[in-house]
Motif scaffolding. Sequence first.
Motif, PDB file in Angstrom:
ATOM      1  N   UNK A  15      46.224  35.618  36.901  1.00  0.00           N
ATOM      2  CA  UNK A  15      45.210  36.645  37.056  1.00  0.00           C
ATOM      3  C   UNK A  15      45.115  37.281  35.915  1.00  0.00           C
ATOM      4  N   UNK A  16      46.021  37.436  34.896  1.00  0.00           N
ATOM      5  CA  UNK A  16      45.794  37.914  33.673  1.00  0.00           C
ATOM      6  C   UNK A  16      44.685  37.064  32.729  1.00  0.00           C
ATOM      7  N   UNK A  17      45.056  35.741  32.736  1.00  0.00           N
ATOM      8  CA  UNK A  17      44.010  34.832  32.091  1.00  0.00           C
ATOM      9  C   UNK A  17      42.750  34.972  32.651  1.00  0.00           C
ATOM     10  N   UNK A  18      42.497  35.042  34.087  1.00  0.00           N
ATOM     11  CA  UNK A  18      41.307  35.221  34.740  1.00  0.00           C
ATOM     12  C   UNK A  18      40.650  36.504  34.134  1.00  0.00           C
ATOM     13  N   UNK A  19      41.216  37.495  34.100  1.00  0.00           N
ATOM     14  CA  UNK A  19      40.868  38.897  33.675  1.00  0.00           C
ATOM     15  C   UNK A  19      40.357  38.678  32.339  1.00  0.00           C
ATOM     16  N   UNK A  20      40.848  38.113  31.244  1.00  0.00           N
ATOM     17  CA  UNK A  20      40.468  38.039  29.872  1.00  0.00           C
ATOM     18  C   UNK A  20      39.099  37.098  30.066  1.00  0.00           C
ATOM     19  N   UNK A  21      39.014  36.097  30.960  1.00  0.00           N
ATOM     20  CA  UNK A  21      37.910  35.325  31.167  1.00  0.00           C
ATOM     21  C   UNK A  21      36.582  36.266  31.460  1.00  0.00           C
ATOM     22  N   UNK A  22      36.903  36.926  32.600  1.00  0.00           N
ATOM     23  CA  UNK A  22      35.978  38.219  32.927  1.00  0.00           C
ATOM     24  C   UNK A  22      35.181  38.902  32.000  1.00  0.00           C
ATOM     25  N   UNK A  23      36.071  39.379  31.261  1.00  0.00           N
ATOM     26  CA  UNK A  23      35.649  40.257  29.940  1.00  0.00           C
ATOM     27  C   UNK A  23      34.864  39.385  28.895  1.00  0.00           C
ATOM     28  N   UNK A  24      35.237  38.249  28.551  1.00  0.00           N
ATOM     29  CA  UNK A  24      34.415  37.440  28.014  1.00  0.00           C
ATOM     30  C   UNK A  24      33.100  37.119  28.401  1.00  0.00           C
ATOM     31  N   UNK A  25      33.149  36.599  29.724  1.00  0.00           N
ATOM     32  CA  UNK A  25      31.664  36.442  30.355  1.00  0.00           C
ATOM     33  C   UNK A  25      30.946  37.660  30.313  1.00  0.00           C
TER      34      UNK A  25
END
Length: 111
Positions: A15-25
């Motif tokens: 979930x944390x990795x996905x959250x980081x990716x969402x912020x990047x996107x």
Amino acid sequence: METIEMIAVGALILALLLLIKVFSLQSRVNAIQSDLEWLKGRAEGQTINRLKPSAPAVSDKPASEQLSLLDERVHHLLAQGDKIKAIKIVRAEQGIGLKEAKDYVENLERG
């Protein structure tokens, strides 16, 4: 550690990795929206404070006209309060050092 706890820890990490990716996107989406705003303004004949597309294109335009597009882009970024991005773009477009790019941006900001 029990199996359920290990699964929970793995899910939390995912979930944390996905959250980081969402912020990047989201950052990339914002940049694309800014580019689209600039394109819309160019199509309507407006040239003040608009951002040129971020992908550098090979152009037959004279260097002075390319420089004015760079100036437009820098002014647009400064109006948005994004001085650091403006400096990065000047460095990339002009192939100059950090100090020179910072001075260039600050001169445009003053003028």
